[in-house]
Design a protein around this motif. Structure first.
Motif, short mmCIF file in Angstrom:
data_model
loop_
_atom_site.label_atom_id
_atom_site.label_comp_id
_atom_site.label_asym_id
_atom_site.label_seq_id
_atom_site.Cartn_x
_atom_site.Cartn_y
_atom_site.Cartn_z
N THR A 176 0.84 -1.21 0.00
CA THR A 176 0.00 0.00 0.00
C THR A 176 0.86 1.25 0.00
OG1 THR A 176 -1.47 -1.25 1.39
CG2 THR A 176 -1.90 1.11 1.25
N TYR A 177 1.96 1.19 0.75
CA TYR A 177 2.76 2.40 0.93
C TYR A 177 3.84 2.56 -0.13
CZ TYR A 177 0.50 2.20 5.51
OH TYR A 177 -0.41 2.15 6.52
N HIS A 219 8.75 16.21 -10.47
CA HIS A 219 8.44 17.07 -9.32
C HIS A 219 8.70 18.53 -9.70
CE1 HIS A 219 9.37 13.31 -6.71
NE2 HIS A 219 8.07 13.40 -6.92
N PHE A 236 -1.23 12.27 -2.00
CA PHE A 236 -0.35 11.13 -1.70
C PHE A 236 1.07 11.68 -1.60
CE2 PHE A 236 -3.83 9.74 -4.57
CZ PHE A 236 -4.54 8.95 -3.67
N GLY A 238 3.82 11.36 0.21
CA GLY A 238 5.08 10.72 0.55
C GLY A 238 5.82 11.58 1.57
N PHE A 242 6.71 17.05 -3.65
CA PHE A 242 5.94 18.14 -4.26
C PHE A 242 5.72 19.25 -3.21
CE2 PHE A 242 3.72 14.73 -6.93
CZ PHE A 242 4.34 15.08 -8.12
N ASN A 257 -0.66 15.23 2.61
CA ASN A 257 -1.24 14.06 3.28
C ASN A 257 -0.56 12.78 2.83
OD1 ASN A 257 -3.50 12.53 4.63
ND2 ASN A 257 -3.72 11.82 2.50
N ASP A 258 -0.37 11.85 3.77
CA ASP A 258 0.04 10.49 3.38
C ASP A 258 -0.46 9.51 4.44
OD1 ASP A 258 2.22 9.38 1.16
OD2 ASP A 258 1.87 8.02 2.86
N ASN A 260 0.78 6.50 5.05
CA ASN A 260 1.86 5.74 5.69
C ASN A 260 2.39 6.52 6.90
OD1 ASN A 260 4.24 4.52 6.40
ND2 ASN A 260 5.11 4.47 4.34
N SER A 263 5.91 7.77 6.33
CA SER A 263 5.99 8.92 5.40
C SER A 263 5.53 10.19 6.11
CB SER A 263 5.08 8.71 4.19
OG SER A 263 5.49 7.59 3.47
N ASP A 285 -6.45 8.66 4.97
CA ASP A 285 -6.69 8.05 3.66
C ASP A 285 -6.98 9.19 2.67
OD1 ASP A 285 -7.51 5.84 1.79
OD2 ASP A 285 -9.31 7.07 1.84
N GLY A 286 -6.49 9.07 1.44
CA GLY A 286 -6.61 10.15 0.47
C GLY A 286 -8.04 10.64 0.27
N ASN A 311 -0.25 11.54 -6.87
CA ASN A 311 0.75 10.62 -7.41
C ASN A 311 0.73 9.29 -6.67
OD1 ASN A 311 2.84 9.32 -8.62
ND2 ASN A 311 4.46 10.57 -7.69
N PRO A 313 0.21 6.15 -8.92
CA PRO A 313 -0.23 5.76 -10.26
C PRO A 313 -1.08 4.49 -10.32
CG PRO A 313 2.09 6.34 -10.27
CD PRO A 313 1.66 6.35 -8.84
N PHE A 319 -9.52 7.38 -6.88
CA PHE A 319 -9.86 8.33 -5.81
C PHE A 319 -10.57 9.57 -6.35
CE2 PHE A 319 -7.70 6.94 -1.86
CZ PHE A 319 -7.07 5.80 -2.34
#
Ligand SMILES: C[S@@+](CC[C@H](N)C(=O)[O-])C[C@H]1O[C@@H](n2cnc3c(N)ncnc32)[C@H](O)[C@@H]1O
Length: 423
Positions: A176-177, A219, A236, A238, A242, A257-258, A260, A263, A285-286, A311, A313, A319
């Protein structure tokens, strides 16, 4: 005068002693005071090997120096042109100045690429491409090189300055991460590393988060698209490639936001390391992040351009449904200017149409040509798999769409329902 590495083909455990050899190389002995002047001729003929100084002391005297020459480039006085001989004569250098000297070469003198060429199966030495993340080298070795993995790791630690750890990817990224299992091939099992990208510092544990140095240009492209002092929602995020430059270089207000936890930890750390006050961080969660954070912001600052980066992919397109009806019933004084940058993997042949179709079906709405900002082929993941980005202005009709079954009178939602905070 063979300067090549001795026969070590097939070696799997690095045995440095097997690289030792004695060779005779041409040399020229000259007065120390003429070394500088003679370089206009000799520089291009000098023997260039690692950890070897081609200008050597001559035993017992400070007055003379020996220049080591590359036998493939210059062996004797007679190989020089007349003009070169003439110029050297003026420095009292002549045929008698030339001789051969004995050199002890060892592992340290050979270049990394030559060591790999000498050891690995012929014709397959070129497969040792790697990426560098601070002090870590990350390899993705093909099967036929696996027997040599420890040797490859050790040579990289020995030959690359500042490299302390070499890892090989030992599973495909499917978590997932988006991090992956890794095996330490050589050096220390120290995964906390620091890199610079787009003028920002990033620190993170490479074994627990997603980081890909190959995305640096992408980026940067996004950072350049962001208007100064606009707003970025990084769904997402990370560890912030960005978000952090957007806040630092573009002075954007950033919501990053992330999901993980690791992260999220390093994202906060990178905000701190880069001394940023304009980034808010979330560990959601996104979909929840989009639905909770966006409407409240749009209501308070409806005229500020908003960019949203997505990001992930393998999944990001799915989402997009979080935007359907996001501003339904909200009374807006002006139309929000929202651009989404969503990434997806597509097959090469149909990539562009496939990407647009996927996005439209997730939004349950078509996108007009004029709403498309750009469609970019970011990188080839494999010969058939490409990572694409579609940047588009989200149609207002998607944001304001009523939930199925709702009547017009249900639709009016007072502004206060959205728990307005001053964002
Ligand atoms: C491909 S990485 C991109 C990271 C960073 N934006 C970059 O460009 O390098 C995707 C990120 O999405 C995060 N992620 C995965 N599923 C998520 C979800 N449902 N909600 C929020 N983040 C998620 C992962 O932890 C990972 O950090």
């Amino acid at each position: 005068m063979d300067l090549s590495i001795p026969d070590v083909r097939g070696m799997t455990d690095l045995d440095r002693a097997k690289f030792a050899k004695e060779v005779a190389v041409p040399c020229v002995e000259i007065q120390s005071k003429n070394v500088g002047k003679s370089m206009s001729i000799f520089k291009k003929y000098l023997l260039k090997m690692e950890k070897l100084k081609p200008v050597m002391e001559v035993d017992g005297t400070e007055e003379r120096r020996k220049l080591l020459l590359d036998p493939l480039l210059l062996e004797t006085w007679n190989s020089l042109s007349e003009a070169e001989q003439q110029k050297l004569s003026e420095l009292k250098i002549n045929e008698a100045s030339f001789s051969n000297t004995c050199l002890q070469l060892d592992y340290r003198n050979f270049r990394m690429e030559d060591v790999f060429k000498a050891v690995l199966p012929e014709g397959k030495e070129g497969c040792t491409s790697y990426s560098r993340i601070g002090h870590i080298i990350h390899l993705n070795l093909r099967d036929h090189l696996l027997p040599y993995k420890n040797l490859i790791g050790q040579v990289l630690v020995d030959k690359l300055i500042g490299v302390k750890t070499v890892v090989n990817k030992s599973s495909v990224i499917d978590s997932t991460y988006r991090n992956f299992e890794m095996e330490v091939l050589a050096g220390e099992a120290d995964f906390v590393t620091e890199v610079k990208e787009n003028m920002c510092i990033f620190k993170f544990d490479f074994s627990k988060v997603y980081w890909n140095s190959r995305l640096c240009t992408e980026h940067e492209r996004i950072i350049k698209l962001l208007p100064q002092e606009s707003v970025l929602f990084d769904v997402f995020a990370g560890v912030g490639p960005f978000s952090v430059p957007a806040a630092k270089i573009r002075k954007c207000r950033v919501f990053a936001n992330d999901l993980n936890p690791s992260s999220y930890h390093w994202l906060k750390e990178n905000v701190r390391l880069n001394k940023l006050a304009n980034v808010e961080t979330f560990n959601l969660d996104g979909r929840q992040f989009i639905r909770e954070q966006m409407p409240a912001f749009v209501l308070t600052k409806p005229t500020v351009p908003i960019n949203i980066t997505m990001n992930l992919p393998a999944l990001a397109v799915e989402f997009l449904d979080a935007f359907i009806g996001l501003l339904h019933g909200v009374e807006l004084d002006s139309l929000p200017d929202i651009t989404i940058h969503v990434y997806s993997f597509c097959e090469e042949s149909s990539a562009f149409s496939e990407m647009r179709t996927k996005v439209e079906s997730s939004l349950k709405h078509s996108i007009e040509d004029e709403q498309i900002v750009e469609l970019v082929d970011v990188r080839d993941v494999s010969p058939k798999k490409h990572m694409l980005r579609l940047s588009f202005r989200i149609p207002l009709a998607v944001l304001t769409k009523a939930p199925e079954g709702e009547t017009a009178s249900d639709a009016k939602r007072p502004k206060l329902d959205l728990e307005l905070q001053d964002r």
